[in-house]
Design an enzyme around this catalytic site. Structure first.
Site: not given
Ligand code: GUN
Length: 596
Positions: A83, A118
């Site tokens: 992420d 995002d």
């Molecule tokens: N982890 C939990 N929610 C989100 C999200 O909306 N975007 C991203 N990139 N990671 C997350």
């Protein structure tokens, strides 16, 4: 590349291959803190999970050794998703690391699935603000696509606005990716706003191709999984197992138990096996957290394997209806899901391996059941039979049956879901004999019944395409029920004992092909593979050129080439949209027998 192996309505068992790594869905990617991977990585291996997710923002801020491969660093050779720091921004305020910087970093460390940076949409944000966030996320998607050759995940945002979710999904999928996490749902999960989450998932799916991998960011409570996966989610990630453990909260498939509030005993778990309640409470905090965390991850993973089992048995709807009774807000989420009838119906087969178990008024609103009721419920007068098996109790072919689905034709007595359902107060009759159907008196009834089911299934009356005086029956020696229908002494169709619908053979396929206009009941495949289809090979998505919109998974189908020459017949696994959108995997099973 993503393909469907098994499915039950919108839920699917799939296989995702990215750069030589494979995960089978539905699955969970446990969240791993990159600098505190143990004992979790070891447990992930023990549980034979194929993937995990970690955070590239934490990695980048920490002491990550330059040039090191993330798989080596974590000592994990499965699929690693990273992420991008967006969630940290949502939690702690603006971060300075930009989109390109984060994407390139994920590239460098060898992440298998790279998430762009995002813009998190908050559920209580104004529409306009959310909309500008969506546009910015799209711009970042474009930028990332230019800068990276990696496999990119493009999050869908949009708050709780249905139209913005659809719009965000369409925008992001126009980037041409395959992997779409649904973002912005953690704050809703924390508030038990399951109804909103289900609406968000389904609306997002409406804007995506059916062949997309749908990931729910941070929807990690196992009590929510049955309905989450029924909504069409393929992957979830979660750190709940650790977060809850820190607070002494124990996850179960029906809710959360506070260690401090247990009066009797610990829930069953291999991790608590040799422990008493008192022993666990008195443990040093770190040790206790680890044991509860391991238990929490274990129940989370076990729930997913239960769900996979239900999908294989085509029993997921029964299972969901049972499980949503654990919490009124889960039931509310299920009721919200049922309102998406037009969308959900397209994924539903007309019969399943499992019966319809009635558990409340919602059962009659399941897409499969509602479609049947809308089509078959009739207002009629006549003698009403209310006991199963209806035709056994019928004295006269003109009788009608009153079923919990409504008043329907006696001819559908054996057909799914009429016979394959169970309502309170219905009992199985033992040792029923249908001997009376051997009596010529009932011959016309059987003819009409075959004609009726044929029309129900294929949209044309059998008597329109054959001379009814030349048709006959093969009646089962054991049950007295119709097994095969013959035409000019050749077998034409078989009535399946399992669901009371017909299976085709080449003779009936030819008749239907002549009777129904293209593209009705057909899958048209690339000319190039005609000879393979004629040899009995299955139909793969990449060769499908066109298909009937009315086809549903599990339907009998005619397989033709693109000039409408009949090649074979088979049974679909996918609906039309899926056949055309998926690039790999099977679209239909060829059922041509070698003798034909
Ligand atoms: N982890 C939990 N929610 C989100 C999200 O909306 N975007 C991203 N990139 N990671 C997350």
């Amino acid at each position: 590349m993503f393909e469907i192996l098994h499915r039950d309505g919108p839920a699917r068992i799939g296989k995702l291959s990215v750069g030589g790594k494979v995960i089978h869905t539905p699955t969970i990617l446990p969240v791993i803190h990159p600098f505190k991977p143990e004992p979790w990585i070891s447990q992930i291996r023990e549980l034979r999970l194929e993937g995990l997710i970690t955070n590239s923002y934490i990695l980048k801020k920490g002491n990550y050794p330059n040039g090191k491969d993330l798989h080596d660093f974590l000592n994990f050779d499965g699929m690693i998703m990273t992420d991008s720091g967006t969630f940290q921004e949502h939690m702690y305020g603006e971060i300075k690391e930009g989109n390109l910087e984060m994407v390139q970093f994920q590239d460098q460390v060898g992440s298998d699935i790279i998430t762009i940076r995002d813009v998190f949409s908050e559920f209580d944000q104004e529409r306009e603000e959310i909309l500008s966030g969506l546009k910015e996320t799209y711009r970042r998607g474009l930028e990332a696509r230019e800068a990276s050759k990696g496999y990119l995940a493009y999050p869908v945002q949009g708050g709780i606005y249905s139209d913005l979710r659809i719009e965000s999904a369409s925008l992001m999928q126009s980037l041409g990716g395959e992997y779409y996490p649904i973002g912005g749902i953690v704050p809703l999960m924390e508030r038990y706003r399951y109804e909103d989450v289900v609406n968000i998932i389904i609306n997002s799916r409406k804007g995506l191709r059916t062949s997309s991998v749908v990931h729910a960011f941070g929807a990690g409570h196992p009590m929510f999984f049955p309905i989450l996966f029924l909504s069409g989610v393929d992957v979830v990630d979660s750190s709940s197992y650790i977060k809850y453990a820190r607070e002494g909260r124990i996850l179960t498939d029906t809710g959360t138990i506070e260690l401090d509030e247990i009066a009797e005993e610990l829930p069953p778990s291999p991790y608590f096996d040799s422990l008493t309640l008192d022993e666990l409470r008195k443990m040093p905090e770190g040790e206790r957290r680890e044991i509860i965390g391991k238990h929490n991850l274990y129940v989370t993973v076990k729930e997913i394997s239960k769900i996979r089992e239900q999908i294989r048995k085509e029993n997921l709807w029964n299972y969901v209806e049972y499980r949503v009774r654990a919490h009124p807000l889960l039931l509310g989420a299920y009721q919200a899901l049922l309102k998406h009838y037009e969308y959900m119906e397209k994924f539903e087969s007309r019969s399943k391996k499992s019966p319809v178990f009635f558990s409340g008024k919602e059962t009659l609103e399941r897409p499969l059941v509602r479609r049947f009721i809308d089509k078959e419920r009739k207002r009629r007068s006549g003698v009403v039979i209310e006991r199963k098996p209806y035709s056994y109790f019928a004295m006269n072919p003109a009788d009608f049956v009153r079923t919990p689905f409504g008043t329907i034709s006696l001819y559908l007595d054996e057909t799914y879901p009429v016979a394959q359902s169970l309502f309170p107060g219905e009992y199985y009759e033992k040792d029923i004999s249908f001997e009376k159907f051997r009596n010529p008196e009932w011959n016309d009834f059987l003819r009409e019944k075959v004609n009726y089911i044929f029309n129900y299934q294929f949209g044309v009356k059998l008597f329109k395409i054959i001379d009814k005086n030349e048709m006959g029956f093969v009646i089962s020696k054991n049950t007295g029920k119709i097994r095969n229908v013959t035409y000019r002494n050749e077998i034409l169709i078989s009535l399946r004992a399992t669901d009371g619908l017909f299976s085709l053979n080449m003779t009936s396929a030819k008749l239907l092909h002549a009777a129904l206009q293209y593209p009705k009941l057909r899958i048209a495949v690339d000319q190039e593979i005609s000879s393979f289809i004629k040899e009995g090979r299955n139909v793969f998505c990449k060769f499908v050129k066109e298909a009937d919109r009315e086809l549903r998974p599990g339907d009998e189908v005619l397989i033709v080439d693109d000039a409408d020459n009949l090649l074979s017949y088979g049974r679909t696994l996918l609906n039309r949209e899926e056949m055309l959108e998926f690039k790999s995997g099977m679209a239909a099973k060829n059922r041509l027998k070698s003798t034909e």
